[in-house]
Design a protein around this motif. Structure first.
Motif, PDB file in Angstrom:
ATOM      1  N   ALA A 116      74.743 113.297 134.315  1.00  0.00           N
ATOM      2  CA  ALA A 116      73.486 113.068 134.480  1.00  0.00           C
ATOM      3  C   ALA A 116      72.657 113.912 133.463  1.00  0.00           C
ATOM      4  O   ALA A 116      73.506 115.255 133.422  1.00  0.00           O
ATOM      5  CB  ALA A 116      73.687 113.524 135.072  1.00  0.00           C
ATOM      6  N   PRO A 117      71.274 113.795 132.865  1.00  0.00           N
ATOM      7  CA  PRO A 117      70.727 115.011 132.529  1.00  0.00           C
ATOM      8  C   PRO A 117      70.231 116.434 133.825  1.00  0.00           C
ATOM      9  O   PRO A 117      71.090 116.255 134.210  1.00  0.00           O
ATOM     10  CB  PRO A 117      69.068 114.278 132.569  1.00  0.00           C
ATOM     11  N   GLY A 149      67.327 114.726 129.228  1.00  0.00           N
ATOM     12  CA  GLY A 149      66.790 113.853 129.747  1.00  0.00           C
ATOM     13  C   GLY A 149      66.091 112.904 128.727  1.00  0.00           C
ATOM     14  O   GLY A 149      65.697 112.446 128.555  1.00  0.00           O
TER      15      GLY A 149
END
Length: 139
Positions: free
Chosen positions: A109-110, A139
């Motif tokens: 994930a970011p 992101g």
């Protein structure tokens, strides 16, 4: 349409020549040294993604290798001669090669960090990993 056909035939002939000569496509594109960096990186990824250690790490290296999960889904990118002006932190480690890593482990994930570049030193026994630069997924 004839130029496209000629280009396709030339590409096919190149692939056939590579197959017959035993030369890899990586060697054709990156030269023998670059192909060795790619193959060494693929071996490193395999070693580390399996949860094991790797004999490819230099004896004096203090590289953060992370965990097996960090190496899953990764593959060797494009090898380059080391560029001191871009990698200030690695200059004292005396690497001769760097290679970026492609792909990401599942579920990242970011904000997550992952190994982004590997640095190699040339020794009498071949290449060894002297450092790994970590990247943060944006992101």
């Amino acid at each position: 349409m004839k130029p496209l056909r000629a280009l396709a035939l030339a590409g096919f002939a190149t692939v056939c020549a590579v197959a017959v000569s035993g030369c890899s496509v990586d060697a054709l594109v990156w030269g023998n040294d670059g192909a060795q960096v790619i193959q060494t990186t693929e071996n490193l990824i395999k070693d580390l993604a399996s949860g094991g250690t790797s004999d490819l790490v230099c004896e004096d290296a203090e590289a953060d290798l992370g965990t097996a999960k960090d190496w899953e889904g990764r593959s060797a990118g494009e090898p380059e001669w080391f560029v001191a002006g871009y990698w200030d932190e690695q200059v004292p480690l005396d690497p001769q090669w760097s290679i970026n890593l492609e792909g990401l482990p599942e579920g990242v994930a970011p904000g997550d960090k992952h190994p982004g570049d590997v640095f190699y030193r040339e020794t009498d026994d071949g290449l060894c990993v002297i450092d790994v630069a970590w990247s943060t997924l944006l992101g």
